[in-house]
Design a protein around this motif. Structure first.
Motif, PDB file in Angstrom:
ATOM      1  N   LEU A   1      -5.408  -9.450   2.049  1.00 15.26           N
ATOM      2  CA  LEU A   1      -5.353  -8.097   1.497  1.00 15.26           C
ATOM      3  C   LEU A   1      -4.666  -7.116   2.443  1.00 15.26           C
ATOM      4  O   LEU A   1      -4.833  -5.907   2.321  1.00 15.26           O
ATOM      5  N   ASP A   2      -3.882  -7.642   3.365  1.00 21.95           N
ATOM      6  CA  ASP A   2      -3.089  -6.790   4.254  1.00 21.95           C
ATOM      7  C   ASP A   2      -1.739  -6.550   3.591  1.00 21.95           C
ATOM      8  O   ASP A   2      -0.952  -7.478   3.407  1.00 21.95           O
TER       9      ASP A   2
ATOM     10  N   ARG B   1     -14.621   9.134  -0.993  1.00 21.84           N
ATOM     11  CA  ARG B   1     -16.041   8.802  -0.863  1.00 21.84           C
ATOM     12  C   ARG B   1     -16.746   8.739  -2.208  1.00 21.84           C
ATOM     13  O   ARG B   1     -17.895   8.298  -2.293  1.00 21.84           O
ATOM     14  N   THR B   2     -16.095   9.193  -3.269  1.00 16.43           N
ATOM     15  CA  THR B   2     -16.721   9.143  -4.594  1.00 16.43           C
ATOM     16  C   THR B   2     -16.343   7.880  -5.347  1.00 16.43           C
ATOM     17  O   THR B   2     -16.807   7.674  -6.465  1.00 16.43           O
ATOM     18  N   SER B   3     -15.510   7.040  -4.755  1.00 17.93           N
ATOM     19  CA  SER B   3     -15.068   5.827  -5.451  1.00 17.93           C
ATOM     20  C   SER B   3     -16.040   4.681  -5.193  1.00 17.93           C
ATOM     21  O   SER B   3     -16.422   4.426  -4.049  1.00 17.93           O
ATOM     22  N   PRO B   4     -16.422   3.951  -6.234  1.00 17.00           N
ATOM     23  CA  PRO B   4     -17.308   2.806  -6.026  1.00 17.00           C
ATOM     24  C   PRO B   4     -16.627   1.645  -5.315  1.00 17.00           C
ATOM     25  O   PRO B   4     -17.276   0.896  -4.583  1.00 17.00           O
ATOM     26  N   PHE B   5     -15.304   1.484  -5.519  1.00 17.41           N
ATOM     27  CA  PHE B   5     -14.613   0.291  -5.028  1.00 17.41           C
ATOM     28  C   PHE B   5     -13.248   0.736  -4.517  1.00 17.41           C
ATOM     29  O   PHE B   5     -12.294   0.885  -5.281  1.00 17.41           O
ATOM     30  N   ALA B   6     -13.172   0.978  -3.216  1.00 23.39           N
ATOM     31  CA  ALA B   6     -12.002   1.647  -2.647  1.00 23.39           C
ATOM     32  C   ALA B   6     -11.226   0.726  -1.715  1.00 23.39           C
ATOM     33  O   ALA B   6     -11.814   0.079  -0.838  1.00 23.39           O
ATOM     34  N   PHE B   7      -9.906   0.688  -1.882  1.00 19.23           N
ATOM     35  CA  PHE B   7      -9.054  -0.023  -0.938  1.00 19.23           C
ATOM     36  C   PHE B   7      -8.906   0.848   0.304  1.00 19.23           C
ATOM     37  O   PHE B   7      -8.548   2.017   0.217  1.00 19.23           O
ATOM     38  N   THR B   8      -9.174   0.242   1.470  1.00 22.02           N
ATOM     39  CA  THR B   8      -9.182   1.032   2.709  1.00 22.02           C
ATOM     40  C   THR B   8      -8.238   0.453   3.751  1.00 22.02           C
ATOM     41  O   THR B   8      -8.556   0.398   4.937  1.00 22.02           O
ATOM     42  N   GLY B   9      -7.068   0.033   3.317  1.00 17.01           N
ATOM     43  CA  GLY B   9      -6.034  -0.387   4.254  1.00 17.01           C
ATOM     44  C   GLY B   9      -5.782  -1.871   4.276  1.00 17.01           C
ATOM     45  O   GLY B   9      -4.643  -2.321   4.157  1.00 17.01           O
ATOM     46  N   ASN B  10      -6.826  -2.695   4.416  1.00 17.07           N
ATOM     47  CA  ASN B  10      -6.671  -4.156   4.382  1.00 17.07           C
ATOM     48  C   ASN B  10      -7.934  -4.844   3.861  1.00 17.07           C
ATOM     49  O   ASN B  10      -8.166  -6.013   4.108  1.00 17.07           O
ATOM     50  N   LYS B  11      -8.750  -4.077   3.139  1.00 15.02           N
ATOM     51  CA  LYS B  11      -9.989  -4.593   2.566  1.00 15.02           C
ATOM     52  C   LYS B  11     -10.429  -3.642   1.464  1.00 15.02           C
ATOM     53  O   LYS B  11      -9.894  -2.536   1.329  1.00 15.02           O
ATOM     54  N   PHE B  12     -11.417  -4.085   0.682  1.00 12.38           N
ATOM     55  CA  PHE B  12     -12.032  -3.214  -0.305  1.00 12.38           C
ATOM     56  C   PHE B  12     -13.439  -2.859   0.142  1.00 12.38           C
ATOM     57  O   PHE B  12     -14.203  -3.719   0.577  1.00 12.38           O
ATOM     58  N   GLU B  13     -13.767  -1.585   0.034  1.00 15.58           N
ATOM     59  CA  GLU B  13     -15.097  -1.101   0.378  1.00 15.58           C
ATOM     60  C   GLU B  13     -15.872  -0.850  -0.907  1.00 15.58           C
ATOM     61  O   GLU B  13     -15.574   0.079  -1.660  1.00 15.58           O
TER      62      GLU B  13
ATOM     63  N   PHE C   1      -2.617 -10.945  -4.994  1.00 18.80           N
ATOM     64  CA  PHE C   1      -4.044 -10.894  -4.683  1.00 18.80           C
ATOM     65  C   PHE C   1      -4.634  -9.528  -5.021  1.00 18.80           C
ATOM     66  O   PHE C   1      -5.779  -9.442  -5.480  1.00 18.80           O
ATOM     67  N   LEU C   2      -3.884  -8.461  -4.802  1.00 19.87           N
ATOM     68  CA  LEU C   2      -4.342  -7.131  -5.215  1.00 19.87           C
ATOM     69  C   LEU C   2      -4.561  -7.084  -6.721  1.00 19.87           C
ATOM     70  O   LEU C   2      -5.580  -6.579  -7.208  1.00 19.87           O
ATOM     71  N   THR C   3      -3.605  -7.638  -7.468  1.00 18.28           N
ATOM     72  CA  THR C   3      -3.721  -7.673  -8.922  1.00 18.28           C
ATOM     73  C   THR C   3      -4.940  -8.473  -9.350  1.00 18.28           C
ATOM     74  O   THR C   3      -5.656  -8.093 -10.287  1.00 18.28           O
ATOM     75  N   ALA C   4      -5.191  -9.579  -8.654  1.00 15.75           N
ATOM     76  CA  ALA C   4      -6.352 -10.412  -8.985  1.00 15.75           C
ATOM     77  C   ALA C   4      -7.650  -9.635  -8.800  1.00 15.75           C
ATOM     78  O   ALA C   4      -8.563  -9.716  -9.642  1.00 15.75           O
ATOM     79  N   VAL C   5      -7.757  -8.873  -7.718  1.00 19.67           N
ATOM     80  CA  VAL C   5      -8.977  -8.100  -7.479  1.00 19.67           C
ATOM     81  C   VAL C   5      -9.129  -7.013  -8.534  1.00 19.67           C
ATOM     82  O   VAL C   5     -10.226  -6.796  -9.078  1.00 19.67           O
ATOM     83  N   ILE C   6      -8.042  -6.315  -8.843  1.00 18.02           N
ATOM     84  CA  ILE C   6      -8.088  -5.253  -9.856  1.00 18.02           C
ATOM     85  C   ILE C   6      -8.529  -5.819 -11.203  1.00 18.02           C
ATOM     86  O   ILE C   6      -9.399  -5.256 -11.887  1.00 18.02           O
ATOM     87  N   LYS C   7      -7.947  -6.930 -11.601  1.00 19.83           N
ATOM     88  CA  LYS C   7      -8.314  -7.554 -12.879  1.00 19.83           C
ATOM     89  C   LYS C   7      -9.768  -8.023 -12.857  1.00 19.83           C
ATOM     90  O   LYS C   7     -10.507  -7.839 -13.841  1.00 19.83           O
ATOM     91  N   ALA C   8     -10.199  -8.603 -11.735  1.00 18.31           N
ATOM     92  CA  ALA C   8     -11.571  -9.095 -11.634  1.00 18.31           C
ATOM     93  C   ALA C   8     -12.574  -7.955 -11.779  1.00 18.31           C
ATOM     94  O   ALA C   8     -13.586  -8.081 -12.483  1.00 18.31           O
ATOM     95  N   VAL C   9     -12.314  -6.839 -11.115  1.00 15.20           N
ATOM     96  CA  VAL C   9     -13.219  -5.695 -11.198  1.00 15.20           C
ATOM     97  C   VAL C   9     -13.256  -5.141 -12.616  1.00 15.20           C
ATOM     98  O   VAL C   9     -14.326  -4.793 -13.137  1.00 15.20           O
TER      99      VAL C   9
END
Length: 691
Positions: A333-334, A434-446, A348-356
């Motif tokens: 995810l870098d 900070r209001t996002s449940p699932f946030a991309f933070t540079g090289n990972k999802f929080e 891989f970004l697309t896969a995570v977006i679709k999965a969520v």
């Protein structure tokens, strides 16, 4: 404190200890089991057990336990001594490979959601060699999985390990299409742990905190968190001493406690470790919560891990920072310097977006509890609506891919603060939301929705499994494609267009967001019972079956366990609230009202009118009468409980909880009217602003 490098991991049977104490061939065989999942030969197990026992005894251990994570959400352990009797009446310290690999426990005494009856008691624990053994309280703790006599999974670790295998398997398929030769892809997690520290004496005078973990009553203090002076503020000496000892205890156990600071609410703090593999992160977070409570007690504190112990100020979460890494050290995810040109990252970004997007309900279920329902959507916790924040640059990349338009590549930028003595600050590729449940933070999802008391296994099971399923779909399509690059481009564009609705970079607290989310077709599962209804949705059943995570029976057992936990929590709170009302709050109100009334009578007897005091007595009498009524209504709500886990949970959400809240509203008003000397337990001012 000892030197940190020597201290770190000193109570862990880690790789360096194994390499030192095991014969080379035994060590290599164990590493194959850990890295590749190969079966462990009994002879190897005996050698490992002997070395583990010798190491543990040398550290002062006298017992061992199979340390597992049942569906209670906390850990469980049964201690056995290393003792083995000799014929002459003496004993030796002994530990066999059989005892290392397998243990037995009563499976009927843990939550099973109907999988086990009381008379079906046999259950087994099985050693998880991927998670290091450790010493805690003079006991060798062996991380294990937990299952029933017939093989049904009864814990949180087993599905996590299965999900890690699933996402690794499918990610490897995708990476081979890019010419990558990897043997393992691992989901990595860093769990930021928030918590409150309050004085032990105050805690002991609050029955609601003792019995439920949160304050069921409490008017706001004159000051809350509005001055924004606690976040990152100077840490009080007592708290600093607690944090120093906590670090030392965690470091001994190989937990990379890295960051500590004051959080937003008064008395609220955070500990953040470095990331590690998902199963280790889960084990270590469970350990961290246990040790926090023990260390706090030594310093005259109580550590509160409830998601919302105090009304009106921030609750506590556990931000789950998730990514995927290969055994060659590549973070999948870098985005690199030019994400638009990084096809592998985009896939891989697309896969995570679709999965969520496809499995919004499962992510919401993974954070569902009575405590977390109080937190979500308020005071810097994300809303109950699941959405993905990717930041401005990636959102522009997504829009360019979907539309087929051009994308202006970002250049390395720096912020000029305007002070010549300060160096320019390199800008990240996105801001933080900070209001996002699932946030991309540079090289990972929080993933910011999990509550502070949660076992993070379930959250990562859902993430791993959903992403694994999407990667399987992508691999199936791309492996059969005549021209890989053409098919890849078309797939990314198609899936981003189909799931663009889940991307939201705006204010999740805004009143217009729920309306917009509904227009987009996103779910808004406000309560735990509402979310749990979807656990056994056909698409979810198909997902877990395809990935080999849960059977239908196991899904429904977990659904029932969480429903029952929700109802039990609400009912314990309701009964505690009634006790507090009738045994403490109402008597205090009547006593104070009586004293004021007697004072009014004395004044009036000598010709002093005392109109203000008279008005206060009338107000106290009216509010106290109303509180008696609200208490009766709360008690009445407890007499009409339906049978069945789902109906009872729904009833608790729709009838019992509102009755509790109605009683609290009146009691909190009375707290503001009654003298502090009469109020029967510490107030928010006492609890949150101790010196």
């Amino acid at each position: 404190m000892s030197k940190v490098p020597e201290l770190f991991g000193s109570m862990v049977f880690n790789d360096s200890v194994m390499r030192e104490r095991l014969p080379k061939d035994i060590y290599r065989a164990l590493r194959r089991t850990i890295n590749e999942g190969t079966a462990l030969d009994p002879a190897v197990a005996d050698m490992v057990a002997a070395a583990m026992k010798d190491w543990a005894v040398g550290k002062g251990a006298t017992h061992f336990t199979h340390w597992f994570q049942p569906m209670t959400g906390i850990t469980a352990e049964k201690h056995d001594a290393f003792l083995s009797p000799c014929g002459d009446g003496s004993v030796i310290m002994d530990f066999s490979g059989k005892e290392l690999i397998k243990g037995e426990s009563d499976a009927s005494s843990f939550p099973s959601g109907g999988l086990r009856a009381t008379f079906e008691a046999r259950g087994y624990t099985a050693w998880d060699p991927t998670s290091y053994a450790f010493i805690k309280d003079d006991t060798l703790c062996i991380p294990t999985a937990f299952c029933s006599y017939h093989g049904e999974i009864l814990d949180k670790k087993t599905p996590l390990l299965r999900s890690m295998d699933a996402v690794s398997r499918e990610a490897i398929r995708v990476l081979r299409l890019f010419g990558k030769d990897v043997r393992r892809v691992t989901s990595t997690v860093g769990a930021e742990q928030e918590y409150f520290l309050i004085n032990k004496e105050d805690y002991g005078n609050r029955a609601d905190l003792i019995l439920t973990g949160r304050t069921l009553f409490g008017a706001p203090a004159p000051k809350g968190q509005e001055m924004e002076d606690h976040y990152y503020g100077s840490i009080r000496p007592r708290v600093k001493a607690f944090m120093a000892e906590l670090d030392e205890e965690l470091w001994k156990l190989g937990i990379c406690s890295k960051t500590e600071h004051n959080e937003v609410a008064p008395c609220q703090h955070e500990m953040a470790p470095l990331f590690t593999t998902a199963n280790l992160a889960t084990d270590q977070n469970q350990l961290s919560m246990e040790i926090m409570k023990k260390v706090a007690n030594k310093h005259g504190f109580v550590c509160l891990l409830h998601e919302k112990p105090f009304e009106g100020v921030n609750g506590s979460g556990k931000h789950n920072n998730w990514s995927l890494s290969t055994d060659t050290g590549e973070n999948l995810l870098d985005p690199g310097k030019t994400p638009m040109d990084n096809a592998q990252f985009l896939l891989f970004l697309t896969a995570v977006i679709k999965a969520v997007d496809d499995y919004q309900d499962l992510l919401r279920i993974s954070v569902a509890s009575a405590g977390n329902d109080h937190r979500l959507g308020a005071n810097e916790a994300p809303p109950a609506i699941v959405s993905v924040y990717v930041g401005d640059e990636l959102e522009q990349v997504v829009d360019a891919l979907v539309s087929g338009g051009a994308h202006d590549k970002a250049v390395d930028a720096a912020m000029d603060i305007g002070v010549t003595a300060l160096p320019p600050i390199p800008l990240d590729n996105s801001d933080r939301n900070r209001t996002s449940p699932f946030a991309f933070t540079g090289n990972k999802f929080e993933f910011r929705m999990p509550g502070s008391s949660f076992n993070i296994a379930c959250t990562n099971v859902m993430l791993n499994t959903a992403v694994a399923m999407v990667l399987r779909e992508f691999a199936d399509e791309l492996e059969d494609a005549p021209v890989f690059d053409t098919a890849l481009s078309a797939l990314i564009r198609r899936e981003l267009a189909a799931h663009r609705r889940i991307l939201f970079n705006g204010n999740g607290y805004g009143t217009d967001w729920p309306i917009e989310a509904q227009r987009r077709g996103l779910l808004n599962l406000r309560t735990t019972p509402e979310a749990l209804e979807r656990y056994d949705d056909p698409k979810n059943v198909a997902l877990f079956a395809a990935m080999g995570i849960y059977t239908l029976e196991e899904i429904r057992s977990r659904q029932e366990i969480i429903q029952e936990d929700y109802s039990k929590t609400i009912l314990i709170e309701a009964r505690t609230a009634l006790d507090l009302l009738r045994q403490q709050i109402l008597p205090a109100c009547m006593a104070y009202s009586k004293q004021v009334a007697e004072g009014v009578a004395v004044k009036q007897s000598i010709g002093i009118p005392a109109p203000e005091e008279s008005a206060l007595v009338r107000s106290l009498t009216e509010e106290t009468g109303l509180l008696f009524q609200r208490a009766a209504e709360l008690e009445s709500s407890l007499t009409a409980l339906p049978s069945g886990a789902a109906p009872r949970a729904e009833y608790c959400a729709q009838a019992v909880l509102p009755a509790m809240e109605a009683a609290r509203a009146v009691a909190d008003r009375l707290e503001g009217m009654v003298s502090h000397d009469f109020w029967p337990f510490p107030t928010y001012r006492d609890l949150l602003f101790y010196i």
